[in-house]
Scaffold this motif. Structure first.
Motif, PDB file in Angstrom:
ATOM      1  N   GLN A 524      -7.432   6.024   8.361  1.00  0.00           N
ATOM      2  CA  GLN A 524      -6.806   5.565   9.604  1.00  0.00           C
ATOM      3  C   GLN A 524      -5.806   4.442   9.318  1.00  0.00           C
ATOM      4  O   GLN A 524      -4.715   4.395   9.917  1.00  0.00           O
ATOM      5  CB  GLN A 524      -7.882   5.081  10.575  1.00  0.00           C
ATOM      6  CG  GLN A 524      -8.673   6.210  11.194  1.00  0.00           C
ATOM      7  CD  GLN A 524      -9.784   5.708  12.119  1.00  0.00           C
ATOM      8  OE1 GLN A 524     -10.224   4.559  11.993  1.00  0.00           O
ATOM      9  NE2 GLN A 524     -10.221   6.560  13.034  1.00  0.00           N
ATOM     10  N   ALA A 525      -6.171   3.538   8.423  1.00  0.00           N
ATOM     11  CA  ALA A 525      -5.259   2.447   8.056  1.00  0.00           C
ATOM     12  C   ALA A 525      -4.013   3.002   7.382  1.00  0.00           C
ATOM     13  O   ALA A 525      -2.889   2.551   7.631  1.00  0.00           O
ATOM     14  CB  ALA A 525      -5.972   1.455   7.129  1.00  0.00           C
ATOM     15  N   PHE A 526      -4.219   4.024   6.508  1.00  0.00           N
ATOM     16  CA  PHE A 526      -3.071   4.633   5.822  1.00  0.00           C
ATOM     17  C   PHE A 526      -2.152   5.326   6.833  1.00  0.00           C
ATOM     18  O   PHE A 526      -0.928   5.194   6.772  1.00  0.00           O
ATOM     19  CB  PHE A 526      -3.580   5.639   4.786  1.00  0.00           C
ATOM     20  CG  PHE A 526      -2.471   6.299   4.017  1.00  0.00           C
ATOM     21  CD1 PHE A 526      -1.960   5.716   2.867  1.00  0.00           C
ATOM     22  CD2 PHE A 526      -1.914   7.510   4.445  1.00  0.00           C
ATOM     23  CE1 PHE A 526      -0.931   6.328   2.158  1.00  0.00           C
ATOM     24  CE2 PHE A 526      -0.893   8.116   3.746  1.00  0.00           C
ATOM     25  CZ  PHE A 526      -0.385   7.529   2.594  1.00  0.00           C
ATOM     26  N   ALA A 527      -2.758   6.072   7.759  1.00  0.00           N
ATOM     27  CA  ALA A 527      -1.950   6.781   8.764  1.00  0.00           C
ATOM     28  C   ALA A 527      -1.186   5.801   9.639  1.00  0.00           C
ATOM     29  O   ALA A 527      -0.013   6.020   9.982  1.00  0.00           O
ATOM     30  CB  ALA A 527      -2.854   7.665   9.625  1.00  0.00           C
ATOM     31  N   LYS A 528      -1.878   4.710   9.996  1.00  0.00           N
ATOM     32  CA  LYS A 528      -1.206   3.710  10.823  1.00  0.00           C
ATOM     33  C   LYS A 528      -0.052   3.063  10.061  1.00  0.00           C
ATOM     34  O   LYS A 528       1.054   2.884  10.600  1.00  0.00           O
ATOM     35  CB  LYS A 528      -2.227   2.643  11.261  1.00  0.00           C
ATOM     36  CG  LYS A 528      -1.617   1.576  12.157  1.00  0.00           C
ATOM     37  CD  LYS A 528      -2.670   0.543  12.546  1.00  0.00           C
ATOM     38  CE  LYS A 528      -2.025  -0.544  13.404  1.00  0.00           C
ATOM     39  NZ  LYS A 528      -3.028  -1.602  13.759  1.00  0.00           N
ATOM     40  N   GLY A 529      -0.285   2.730   8.801  1.00  0.00           N
ATOM     41  CA  GLY A 529       0.775   2.128   7.980  1.00  0.00           C
ATOM     42  C   GLY A 529       1.947   3.075   7.799  1.00  0.00           C
ATOM     43  O   GLY A 529       3.116   2.678   7.846  1.00  0.00           O
ATOM     44  N   PHE A 530       1.608   4.375   7.580  1.00  0.00           N
ATOM     45  CA  PHE A 530       2.673   5.376   7.411  1.00  0.00           C
ATOM     46  C   PHE A 530       3.502   5.507   8.695  1.00  0.00           C
ATOM     47  O   PHE A 530       4.737   5.570   8.655  1.00  0.00           O
ATOM     48  CB  PHE A 530       2.072   6.724   7.026  1.00  0.00           C
ATOM     49  CG  PHE A 530       3.102   7.802   6.868  1.00  0.00           C
ATOM     50  CD1 PHE A 530       3.796   7.955   5.686  1.00  0.00           C
ATOM     51  CD2 PHE A 530       3.390   8.661   7.933  1.00  0.00           C
ATOM     52  CE1 PHE A 530       4.744   8.945   5.555  1.00  0.00           C
ATOM     53  CE2 PHE A 530       4.353   9.647   7.807  1.00  0.00           C
ATOM     54  CZ  PHE A 530       5.028   9.800   6.609  1.00  0.00           C
ATOM     55  N   ASP A 531       2.817   5.571   9.840  1.00  0.00           N
ATOM     56  CA  ASP A 531       3.519   5.712  11.118  1.00  0.00           C
ATOM     57  C   ASP A 531       4.464   4.531  11.353  1.00  0.00           C
ATOM     58  O   ASP A 531       5.604   4.708  11.816  1.00  0.00           O
ATOM     59  CB  ASP A 531       2.523   5.819  12.261  1.00  0.00           C
ATOM     60  CG  ASP A 531       1.843   7.186  12.287  1.00  0.00           C
ATOM     61  OD1 ASP A 531       2.403   8.125  11.682  1.00  0.00           O
ATOM     62  OD2 ASP A 531       0.780   7.289  12.916  1.00  0.00           O
ATOM     63  N   GLU A 532       3.952   3.328  11.064  1.00  0.00           N
ATOM     64  CA  GLU A 532       4.802   2.150  11.263  1.00  0.00           C
ATOM     65  C   GLU A 532       6.017   2.202  10.344  1.00  0.00           C
ATOM     66  O   GLU A 532       7.158   1.906  10.755  1.00  0.00           O
ATOM     67  CB  GLU A 532       3.995   0.875  10.996  1.00  0.00           C
ATOM     68  CG  GLU A 532       2.934   0.608  12.056  1.00  0.00           C
ATOM     69  CD  GLU A 532       2.057  -0.580  11.706  1.00  0.00           C
ATOM     70  OE1 GLU A 532       2.185  -1.075  10.551  1.00  0.00           O
ATOM     71  OE2 GLU A 532       1.244  -1.010  12.552  1.00  0.00           O
ATOM     72  N   MET A 533       5.789   2.570   9.100  1.00  0.00           N
ATOM     73  CA  MET A 533       6.891   2.650   8.147  1.00  0.00           C
ATOM     74  C   MET A 533       7.871   3.739   8.542  1.00  0.00           C
ATOM     75  O   MET A 533       9.098   3.563   8.493  1.00  0.00           O
ATOM     76  CB  MET A 533       6.351   2.912   6.727  1.00  0.00           C
ATOM     77  CG  MET A 533       7.418   2.843   5.646  1.00  0.00           C
ATOM     78  SD  MET A 533       6.727   3.138   4.004  1.00  0.00           S
ATOM     79  CE  MET A 533       5.623   1.756   3.872  1.00  0.00           C
ATOM     80  N   TYR A 534       7.355   4.886   8.963  1.00  0.00           N
ATOM     81  CA  TYR A 534       8.217   6.010   9.344  1.00  0.00           C
ATOM     82  C   TYR A 534       9.073   5.637  10.562  1.00  0.00           C
ATOM     83  O   TYR A 534      10.269   5.913  10.609  1.00  0.00           O
ATOM     84  CB  TYR A 534       7.359   7.238   9.657  1.00  0.00           C
ATOM     85  CG  TYR A 534       8.185   8.451  10.049  1.00  0.00           C
ATOM     86  CD1 TYR A 534       8.707   9.292   9.068  1.00  0.00           C
ATOM     87  CD2 TYR A 534       8.467   8.713  11.380  1.00  0.00           C
ATOM     88  CE1 TYR A 534       9.473  10.392   9.418  1.00  0.00           C
ATOM     89  CE2 TYR A 534       9.238   9.801  11.753  1.00  0.00           C
ATOM     90  CZ  TYR A 534       9.745  10.643  10.763  1.00  0.00           C
ATOM     91  OH  TYR A 534      10.511  11.720  11.105  1.00  0.00           O
ATOM     92  N   THR A 535       8.392   5.023  11.554  1.00  0.00           N
ATOM     93  CA  THR A 535       9.117   4.649  12.771  1.00  0.00           C
ATOM     94  C   THR A 535      10.257   3.679  12.450  1.00  0.00           C
ATOM     95  O   THR A 535      11.377   3.813  12.966  1.00  0.00           O
ATOM     96  CB  THR A 535       8.159   4.000  13.780  1.00  0.00           C
ATOM     97  OG1 THR A 535       7.120   4.927  14.111  1.00  0.00           O
ATOM     98  CG2 THR A 535       8.904   3.591  15.048  1.00  0.00           C
ATOM     99  N   LYS A 536       9.959   2.721  11.585  1.00  0.00           N
ATOM    100  CA  LYS A 536      10.971   1.717  11.259  1.00  0.00           C
ATOM    101  C   LYS A 536      12.060   2.290  10.349  1.00  0.00           C
ATOM    102  O   LYS A 536      13.263   2.142  10.610  1.00  0.00           O
ATOM    103  CB  LYS A 536      10.299   0.520  10.581  1.00  0.00           C
ATOM    104  CG  LYS A 536      11.266  -0.568  10.169  1.00  0.00           C
ATOM    105  CD  LYS A 536      10.533  -1.811   9.699  1.00  0.00           C
ATOM    106  CE  LYS A 536       9.678  -1.543   8.475  1.00  0.00           C
ATOM    107  NZ  LYS A 536       9.018  -2.777   7.975  1.00  0.00           N
ATOM    108  N   GLN A 537      11.665   2.993   9.307  1.00  0.00           N
ATOM    109  CA  GLN A 537      12.648   3.413   8.300  1.00  0.00           C
ATOM    110  C   GLN A 537      13.400   4.679   8.702  1.00  0.00           C
ATOM    111  O   GLN A 537      14.430   4.982   8.108  1.00  0.00           O
ATOM    112  CB  GLN A 537      11.942   3.611   6.949  1.00  0.00           C
ATOM    113  CG  GLN A 537      11.366   2.325   6.405  1.00  0.00           C
ATOM    114  CD  GLN A 537      10.909   2.463   4.961  1.00  0.00           C
ATOM    115  OE1 GLN A 537      11.170   3.471   4.297  1.00  0.00           O
ATOM    116  NE2 GLN A 537      10.219   1.435   4.464  1.00  0.00           N
ATOM    117  N   SER A 538      12.896   5.406   9.687  1.00  0.00           N
ATOM    118  CA  SER A 538      13.637   6.579  10.148  1.00  0.00           C
ATOM    119  C   SER A 538      14.965   6.180  10.780  1.00  0.00           C
ATOM    120  O   SER A 538      15.883   6.998  10.896  1.00  0.00           O
ATOM    121  CB  SER A 538      12.806   7.370  11.162  1.00  0.00           C
ATOM    122  OG  SER A 538      11.725   8.004  10.518  1.00  0.00           O
TER     123      SER A 538
END
Length: 619
Positions: A524-538
């Protein structure tokens, strides 16, 4: 059609000659009276000549003197008869060359008449004096006839002078030739074989009668009017603001080349063709062309060019000034050949001022380009990590300056400017200045990268800019900088791409190594971190599609295998802890395939992401 026009003009000339001669009643009456008296005198002279041949005169001591005097008087009368015949011919002539020939003959006949009268008067006066001194009575018939002849010959001697007065036959004929010349000069086919032939004949005849000055004035006036009508340029007289003047540059360039290479080239050829056989050698054609050129629009055209050169200095203006200089350079040969007379001194002065303004304007902007780049340093870099507009604009600008169209012109201008300062131009001066511009860009990029608080974004930023410089291969700027410079940027591009992957995805993978958490919490922490990174870096930009693909591949190779290995190690435990499908639906973790597909959509534009509707979770 042209022949019909000439015929109509000749008929008009003939009518004008008749009307003008009829208007001059005094001259006509004098000539008529003189003519009748001369006919009477001629009759009496013939009678006198017959009497001299009679036996009773042969023994007279005066017979030889009388006989010798009658001959020149008769000759003068015959010349006068010729003059009258030629005047009648002028009124019936239907062809220009014939009319010119009749005018020439009339002028020569009038001169001959004057000289014949002078000769006859001398003989008559001497004879009358001799007869009187040698005992001839005053009431002698012969003496009386001679006195009448003296009066009439003096009257006849004034015929030539009267012909040149307003209303006189020769005055009117020459005036008609001027009118014909004006009509020819206004024709579109002024250089046709017939028109040239007629013009040259008319001008030569007017010159013979010391009317070349009038002829030149008529020529200049009419040809100037023709050029002004043909070459009307409305923007030269209008008040144009600095912001609007750029819109007229292209038209000005067209007008300048048209004026010099067609309009004035034609006029110069016409002047030399028409006036080459009259006046001092080359003086008349030079004078005519110079007067026409200086009055017909070239000076305002040059002054408008100077207005362009004084327009507010800015880098975009440099390219327009190069175009203007190129136009003037294209017509330089014609300028130097055409505008050489004294009357063209103002044209030459305005041309020198225009060239000087263009050279100074170009050099001022060119030498300040590195400073202009440096002035942009305080600005903030793009929030999406893309190439700053300054970088793309300046490199494109440098490519234009170094292109085949502008580089030779810029080099020539720099050479002129340095020559005025007694310095020698070398190619290294231009290339060295380009290096200075790129150095300022590099310093700006370093400053902007350092100001970025997001380390990963600063790496993307530098990667994009080095990628931009790599893309200059095969461009004039890239060719000037060379392969080693381009290869260095490729290496820096790959270097910053690797740093980005390590900085962003290395930190994300470290979440999988947390032994203090359960598998569920870790995922869950990994998915949350990925989502935050994806949202920002997209929202970030990778401008080169190939680079974007390569960096996405690097991201997938770095993250997906480790993530997949982690899932395989703990998959059974994950199933025991909670319902697998419910986690998928709640989007609390990614499958390896979903993670990979999601990562491949990084750095796309907003429009592309909207069309690729994919959630990346296993259902």
């Amino acid at each position: 059609m042209a022949e019909t026009k000439r015929l109509e003009r000749l008929k008009a000339m003939r009518s004008l000659l008749k009307s003008e001669m009829e208007k001059t009643k005094t001259s006509s009456l004098v000539l008529e009276k003189t003519g009748s008296k001369l006919e009477e005198l001629n009759t009496k002279l013939l009678s006198l000549e017959a009497d001299v041949k009679v036996e009773r005169w042969r023994s007279s001591p005066f017979s030889d003197h009388i006989r010798y005097t009658i001959a020149p008087v008769s000759a003068a009368l015959r010349v006068f008869a010729t003059v009258q015949e030629l005047e009648r011919d002028l009124m019936s002539c239907n062809e220009v060359l014939g009319y010119v020939s009749d005018v020439k003959c009339l002028g020569e006949a009038l001169k001959l008449l004057t000289s014949s009268c002078v000769l006859a008067l001398n003989w008559l006066e001497d004879t009358t004096k001799f007869l009187s001194e040698n005992g001839m009575p005053e009431d002698h018939p012969c003496g009386l006839r001679f006195k009448t002849s003296l009066e009439l010959l003096r009257e006849l001697q004034m015929t030539e002078a009267r012909a040149y007065l307003r209303g006189g036959s020769l005055y009117t004929a020459l005036e008609n030739l001027e009118i014909e010349l004006e009509m020819i000069l206004e024709e579109e086919e002024v250089l046709s074989e017939y028109n040239l032939r007629d013009m040259k004949a008319i001008i030569k005849r007017l010159d013979a009668h010391t009317m070349l000055t009038n002829c030149v004035h008529v020529y200049i006036k009419n040809r100037t009017r023709v050029i002004q009508k043909r070459f009307e340029i409305d923007y030269l007289e209008r008040k144009i603001t600095e912001t609007a003047i750029e819109g007229y540059i292209d038209q000005w360039r067209v007008d300048m080349e048209l004026a010099v290479k067609e309009v004035y080239e034609f006029e110069s050829n016409l002047c030399y063709e028409v006036f080459k056989d009259v006046g001092e050698e080359e003086y008349v054609p030079l004078h005519c062309f110079g007067a026409i050129a200086s009055k017909s629009g070239i000076i305002p055209l040059l002054r408008f060019g100077s207005r362009i050169s004084k327009w507010k200095k800015s880098p975009p203006k440099l390219l327009r000034l190069l175009e203007c200089f190129s136009t003037m350079d294209n017509v330089r040969t014609e300028f130097n050949r055409l505008f050489i007379g004294e009357e063209c001194s103002e044209i030459r002065r305005e041309t020198r001022e225009l060239i000087s303004n263009l050279v100074k304007g170009v050099c001022e902007i060119f030498w300040e380009l590195p400073c202009q780049v440096e002035l942009q340093r305080p600005n903030c870099p793009p929030l999406d990590g893309g190439v700053p507009k300054l970088v793309s604009v300046v490199t494109e600008y440098c490519n234009k300056l170094l292109g085949d169209k502008n580089k030779p012109v810029l080099s020539k201008i720099l050479e002129i400017d340095l020559g005025w300062k007694n310095e020698k131009y070398q190619e290294e001066i231009l290339t060295g200045h380009m290096y200075n511009i790129l150095r300022e860009i590099a310093l700006n990029l370093d400053a902007w990268s350092s100001s970025n608080k997001e380390t990963a974004l600063s790496y993307i930023f530098m990667m994009n800019n080095h990628s931009h410089f790599c893309g200059l291969r095969e461009t004039p700027l890239g060719l000037m900088m060379g392969e080693s410079w381009l290869n260095a940027h490729e290496q820096y591009r790959d270097y910053y791409a690797a740093l980005y992957v390590k900085e962003s995805w290395g930190k994300l993978l470290s979440l999988l190594n947390n032994k203090a958490q359960t598998v569920k919490t870790t995922l869950q922490a990994f998915a949350k971190g990925f989502d935050e990174m994806y949202t920002k870096q997209s929202r970030w930009v990778v401008e080169d599609e190939k680079v974007r693909w390569k960096i996405c591949e690097a991201m997938v190779r770095t993250v997906v295998p480790k993530y997949k290995s982690y899932l395989q190690s703990y998959i059974m435990l994950l199933v025991e802890e909670d319902d697998y499908k419910s986690h998928g639906k709640d989007m609390n973790y990614y499958t390896p395939k979903g993670l990979e597909m999601k990562m491949r959509t990084m750095f796309q534009s907003k429009e592309e992401r909207e069309f690729s509707h994919f959630d990346g979770y296993k259902d």
